[in-house]
Enzyme design. Structure first.
Site, PDB file in Angstrom:
ATOM      1  N   ARG A  33      -9.276   9.673  -1.196  1.00 22.92           N
ATOM      2  CA  ARG A  33      -8.758  10.657  -0.184  1.00 22.92           C
ATOM      3  C   ARG A  33      -8.546  11.974  -0.899  1.00 22.92           C
ATOM      4  O   ARG A  33      -8.443  12.000  -1.906  1.00 22.92           O
ATOM      5  CB  ARG A  33      -7.759  10.275   0.533  1.00 22.92           C
ATOM      6  CG  ARG A  33      -8.050   9.159   1.560  1.00 22.92           C
ATOM      7  CD  ARG A  33      -6.902   8.606   2.510  1.00 22.92           C
ATOM      8  NE  ARG A  33      -6.171   7.318   1.696  1.00 22.92           N
ATOM      9  CZ  ARG A  33      -5.209   6.753   2.452  1.00 22.92           C
ATOM     10  NH1 ARG A  33      -4.848   7.076   3.418  1.00 22.92           N
ATOM     11  NH2 ARG A  33      -4.797   5.720   1.701  1.00 22.92           N
TER      12      ARG A  33
ATOM     13  N   TYR B 214     -14.419   1.005  10.325  1.00 21.48           N
ATOM     14  CA  TYR B 214     -12.970   1.437  10.380  1.00 21.48           C
ATOM     15  C   TYR B 214     -12.575   1.913  11.838  1.00 21.48           C
ATOM     16  O   TYR B 214     -11.856   1.464  12.583  1.00 21.48           O
ATOM     17  CB  TYR B 214     -12.726   2.507   9.460  1.00 21.48           C
ATOM     18  CG  TYR B 214     -11.186   3.134   9.115  1.00 21.48           C
ATOM     19  CD1 TYR B 214     -10.282   2.146   8.621  1.00 21.48           C
ATOM     20  CD2 TYR B 214     -10.821   4.055   9.667  1.00 21.48           C
ATOM     21  CE1 TYR B 214      -8.876   2.624   8.575  1.00 21.48           C
ATOM     22  CE2 TYR B 214      -9.527   4.874   9.434  1.00 21.48           C
ATOM     23  CZ  TYR B 214      -8.519   3.702   8.776  1.00 21.48           C
ATOM     24  OH  TYR B 214      -7.376   4.292   8.796  1.00 21.48           O
TER      25      TYR B 214
ATOM     26  N   GLY C  66       0.866  -1.116   0.103  1.00 22.02           N
ATOM     27  CA  GLY C  66      -0.018   0.023   0.087  1.00 22.02           C
ATOM     28  C   GLY C  66       0.803   1.293   0.002  1.00 22.02           C
ATOM     29  O   GLY C  66       1.996   1.190  -0.119  1.00 22.02           O
ATOM     30  N   PHE C  67       0.121   2.429   0.070  1.00 27.09           N
ATOM     31  CA  PHE C  67       0.934   3.710   0.081  1.00 27.09           C
ATOM     32  C   PHE C  67       2.139   3.635   1.349  1.00 27.09           C
ATOM     33  O   PHE C  67       3.133   3.934   0.965  1.00 27.09           O
ATOM     34  CB  PHE C  67      -0.293   4.867   0.430  1.00 27.09           C
ATOM     35  CG  PHE C  67       0.351   6.040   0.552  1.00 27.09           C
ATOM     36  CD1 PHE C  67       1.433   6.745  -0.070  1.00 27.09           C
ATOM     37  CD2 PHE C  67      -0.421   6.841   1.753  1.00 27.09           C
ATOM     38  CE1 PHE C  67       1.499   7.962   0.544  1.00 27.09           C
ATOM     39  CE2 PHE C  67      -0.047   8.200   1.957  1.00 27.09           C
ATOM     40  CZ  PHE C  67       1.184   8.668   1.347  1.00 27.09           C
TER      41      PHE C  67
HETATM   42  P1  NAD Z   1      -3.311   1.570   1.618  1.00 30.87           P
HETATM   43  O1  NAD Z   1      -4.925   1.239   1.441  1.00 30.87           O
HETATM   44  O2  NAD Z   1      -2.796   2.221   0.747  1.00 30.87           O
HETATM   45  O3  NAD Z   1      -2.616   0.505   2.312  1.00 30.87           O
HETATM   46  C1  NAD Z   1      -3.212  -0.510   2.867  1.00 30.87           C
HETATM   47  C2  NAD Z   1      -2.888  -1.937   2.495  1.00 30.87           C
HETATM   48  O4  NAD Z   1      -3.299  -3.030   3.102  1.00 30.87           O
HETATM   49  C3  NAD Z   1      -3.262  -2.192   0.963  1.00 30.87           C
HETATM   50  O5  NAD Z   1      -1.915  -2.646   0.349  1.00 30.87           O
HETATM   51  C4  NAD Z   1      -3.902  -3.249   1.014  1.00 30.87           C
HETATM   52  O6  NAD Z   1      -4.124  -4.192  -0.130  1.00 30.87           O
HETATM   53  C5  NAD Z   1      -3.665  -4.057   2.534  1.00 30.87           C
HETATM   54  N1  NAD Z   1      -4.759  -4.931   2.927  1.00 30.87           N
HETATM   55  C6  NAD Z   1      -5.760  -4.552   3.191  1.00 30.87           C
HETATM   56  N2  NAD Z   1      -6.692  -5.604   3.808  1.00 30.87           N
HETATM   57  C7  NAD Z   1      -5.998  -6.656   3.963  1.00 30.87           C
HETATM   58  C8  NAD Z   1      -5.903  -7.855   4.400  1.00 30.87           C
HETATM   59  N3  NAD Z   1      -6.885  -8.213   5.073  1.00 30.87           N
HETATM   60  N4  NAD Z   1      -4.733  -8.507   4.371  1.00 30.87           N
HETATM   61  C9  NAD Z   1      -3.756  -8.255   3.923  1.00 30.87           C
HETATM   62  N5  NAD Z   1      -3.417  -6.874   3.110  1.00 30.87           N
HETATM   63  C10 NAD Z   1      -4.570  -6.139   3.238  1.00 30.87           C
HETATM   64  O7  NAD Z   1      -3.509   2.594   3.087  1.00 30.87           O
HETATM   65  P2  NAD Z   1      -2.249   3.388   3.716  1.00 30.87           P
HETATM   66  O8  NAD Z   1      -2.743   4.851   3.626  1.00 30.87           O
HETATM   67  O9  NAD Z   1      -1.151   3.022   3.190  1.00 30.87           O
HETATM   68  O10 NAD Z   1      -2.569   3.016   5.126  1.00 30.87           O
HETATM   69  C11 NAD Z   1      -1.745   1.966   5.666  1.00 30.87           C
HETATM   70  C12 NAD Z   1      -2.277   1.917   7.441  1.00 30.87           C
HETATM   71  O11 NAD Z   1      -2.255   3.291   7.871  1.00 30.87           O
HETATM   72  C13 NAD Z   1      -3.650   1.360   7.413  1.00 30.87           C
HETATM   73  O12 NAD Z   1      -3.670   0.563   8.727  1.00 30.87           O
HETATM   74  C14 NAD Z   1      -4.410   2.690   7.842  1.00 30.87           C
HETATM   75  O13 NAD Z   1      -5.600   2.526   8.559  1.00 30.87           O
HETATM   76  C15 NAD Z   1      -3.213   3.349   8.475  1.00 30.87           C
HETATM   77  N6  NAD Z   1      -3.544   4.788   8.478  1.00 30.87           N
HETATM   78  C16 NAD Z   1      -3.187   5.761   7.376  1.00 30.87           C
HETATM   79  C17 NAD Z   1      -3.508   7.031   7.283  1.00 30.87           C
HETATM   80  C18 NAD Z   1      -3.265   7.846   5.994  1.00 30.87           C
HETATM   81  O14 NAD Z   1      -3.695   8.881   6.034  1.00 30.87           O
HETATM   82  N7  NAD Z   1      -2.592   7.366   5.140  1.00 30.87           N
HETATM   83  C19 NAD Z   1      -4.262   7.524   8.362  1.00 30.87           C
HETATM   84  C20 NAD Z   1      -4.386   6.925   9.549  1.00 30.87           C
HETATM   85  C21 NAD Z   1      -3.971   5.729   9.540  1.00 30.87           C
HETATM   86  N1  UDP Z   2     -13.250  15.588   0.552  1.00 30.03           N
HETATM   87  C1  UDP Z   2     -13.571  16.467  -0.330  1.00 30.03           C
HETATM   88  N2  UDP Z   2     -13.517  15.817  -1.629  1.00 30.03           N
HETATM   89  C2  UDP Z   2     -13.093  14.976  -1.953  1.00 30.03           C
HETATM   90  C3  UDP Z   2     -12.615  14.043  -0.905  1.00 30.03           C
HETATM   91  C4  UDP Z   2     -12.597  14.343   0.244  1.00 30.03           C
HETATM   92  O1  UDP Z   2     -14.067  17.499   0.038  1.00 30.03           O
HETATM   93  O2  UDP Z   2     -12.955  14.522  -3.320  1.00 30.03           O
HETATM   94  C5  UDP Z   2     -13.220  16.003   2.153  1.00 30.03           C
HETATM   95  C6  UDP Z   2     -13.948  14.760   2.965  1.00 30.03           C
HETATM   96  O3  UDP Z   2     -15.180  15.089   3.087  1.00 30.03           O
HETATM   97  C7  UDP Z   2     -13.108  15.203   4.504  1.00 30.03           C
HETATM   98  C8  UDP Z   2     -11.801  15.602   4.017  1.00 30.03           C
HETATM   99  O4  UDP Z   2     -11.889  16.010   2.417  1.00 30.03           O
HETATM  100  O5  UDP Z   2     -13.943  16.237   5.059  1.00 30.03           O
HETATM  101  C9  UDP Z   2     -10.731  14.413   4.210  1.00 30.03           C
HETATM  102  O6  UDP Z   2     -11.296  13.371   3.563  1.00 30.03           O
HETATM  103  P1  UDP Z   2     -10.194  11.995   3.487  1.00 30.03           P
HETATM  104  O7  UDP Z   2     -11.172  11.016   2.758  1.00 30.03           O
HETATM  105  O8  UDP Z   2      -9.211  12.694   2.783  1.00 30.03           O
HETATM  106  O9  UDP Z   2      -9.871  11.734   4.884  1.00 30.03           O
HETATM  107  P2  UDP Z   2     -10.606  11.693   6.284  1.00 30.03           P
HETATM  108  O10 UDP Z   2     -12.163  12.235   6.075  1.00 30.03           O
HETATM  109  O11 UDP Z   2     -10.599  10.253   6.678  1.00 30.03           O
HETATM  110  O12 UDP Z   2      -9.851  12.335   7.156  1.00 30.03           O
END
Ligand code: NAD
Ligand code: UDP
Length: 320
Positions: free
Chosen positions: A186, A145, A12-13
């Site tokens: 997002r 979530y 993932g990211f």
């Molecule tokens: P992402 O969706 O890019 O990565 C998640 C990865 O998990 C993906 O590669 C997906 O294929 C894998 N995955 C999902 N379900 C799975 C399963 N059951 N078994 C194996 N692999 C599985 O998201 P991300 O932004 O890289 O987030 C990574 C982690 O960080 C997540 O747990 C997310 O909740 C947490 N997180 C991210 C953010 C953010 O802003 N990016 C913020 C808060 C928390």
């Molecule tokens: N949002 C938006 N336009 C988009 C996607 C998201 O205005 O195309 C808004 C969404 O409603 C939220 C904020 O941007 O208020 C952040 O959304 P995101 O899904 O990135 O993260 P989260 O809500 O989980 O913080």
């Protein structure tokens, strides 16, 4: 000595950046991913490294391997993806955590949970400190979530209390950067993709809601520092950028940096969308000596440059 490190969700990211950074530091990295939202393209450049392994596996099923550390990142993170199969999202957080904690207990590995600012829900205190218990609707659209991640935190602390597992709970705030999925949904990736394609920029609601955006390199630095911190510092700890922006301001910046003629349009605000979010990072500053360095302007430009290198007309569907 070279450590063996397991990353769930490593395609993932965030996981792909973590894998790359750990390999660069000379560690051995094993990634487990079911490719729900992850992509091989995120890690293809790591495949030639003999200290990198990639395994297709769903963490709701047990897995056995001997490693020193586990970063548990597997979980869809964007609202459209975690709501696509809400039951599966809960299973990934709960059963996935049980499987990974059971593994950590058995092999005596240290384990870090990628928790989230979503555990605070739509917060009534601002900025959010780690001792705030949150304001979450347990039956709302985001609950699969939020409550899944809250239950995972509960599992982590109890595996520590009952079984002395060495745990770390990290509450990640909105993070952005290269390798976000173009259809991730997002806000940062949506706005950049829309602006690059000259499409309308979709602000949900009036755009007065706020978020605090952390660039991925800063986030990964905080994550590794936390994993390497002393054993009795288990968190939860907030990692994010405290500089807060409204969504309207973000849209304006993206349009300006891309030089796009996209127009802003408004769509309905999703239910339970938090009105504001900003981390208090005093604990991370004190315990980890960490704070973010990358300003939104610099991070957005790097992210825009990344999206310019990929073919946005390619079908990037995850859902359907
Ligand atoms: P992402 O969706 O890019 O990565 C998640 C990865 O998990 C993906 O590669 C997906 O294929 C894998 N995955 C999902 N379900 C799975 C399963 N059951 N078994 C194996 N692999 C599985 O998201 P991300 O932004 O890289 O987030 C990574 C982690 O960080 C997540 O747990 C997310 O909740 C947490 N997180 C991210 C953010 C953010 O802003 N990016 C913020 C808060 C928390
Ligand atoms: N949002 C938006 N336009 C988009 C996607 C998201 O205005 O195309 C808004 C969404 O409603 C939220 C904020 O941007 O208020 C952040 O959304 P995101 O899904 O990135 O993260 P989260 O809500 O989980 O913080």
């Amino acid at each position: 000595m070279r450590k063996k490190i397991l990353i769930t969700g490593g395609a993932g990211f965030l996981g792909s950046h973590l894998a790359e950074r750990l390999l660069n530091e000379g560690q051995e990295v094993i990634v487990l991913d079911n490719y729900f939202t992850g992509q091989k393209r995120n890690i293809i450049h790591l495949m030639d490294n003999p200290y990198f392994e990639l395994i297709r596996h769903d963490i709701t099923m047990p897995y056995f391997i001997e490693v020193d550390e586990i970063y548990n990142l597997a979980c869809p993170a964007s609202p459209i993806h975690y709501q696509y199969n809400a039951i599966k999202t809960v299973k990934t957080s709960v059963m996935g955590s049980i499987n990974m904690l059971g593994l950590a207990k058995r092999i005596k590995a240290k384990i870090l949970q990628a928790s989230t600012s979503e555990v605070y829900g739509d917060p009534e205190i601002h900025p959010q400190t780690e001792d705030y218990w949150g304001h979450v609707n347990p039956i709302g659209e985001r609950a699969c979530y939020d409550e899944g991640k809250r239950a995972a935190e509960t599992l982590f602390v109890n595996y520590h209390r009952q079984n002395n597992v060495n745990i770390k709970i990290m509450r990640i705030f909105n993070t952005y950067g290269p390798r976000m999925h173009p259809n991730d949904g997002r806000v940062v990736s949506n706005f950049i993709v829309q602006a690059l394609k000259g499409e309308n920029i979709t602000i949900y609601g009036d755009g007065s809601q706020s978020r605090s955006f952390c660039f991925v390199d800063d986030l990964i630095e905080g994550m590794i520092r936390f994993m390497d911190s002393r054993d009795d510092f288990m968190g939860p700890v907030n990692i994010g950028n405290p500089r807060e922006f409204t969504i309207r301001k973000l849209a304006e910046l993206v349009i300006e940096y891309i030089g796009s003629d996209s127009k802003i349009i408004h769509k309905p605000l999703p239910t339970d969308d938090p009105k504001q979010r900003q981390p208090d990072i005093s604990l991370a500053q004190k315990e980890l000596g960490w704070e973010p360095k990358v300003k939104l302007e610099e991070g957005l430009k790097k992210t825009i440059d990344y999206f310019k290198t990929i073919d946005l007309d390619e079908i990037y569907r995850i859902v359907n």
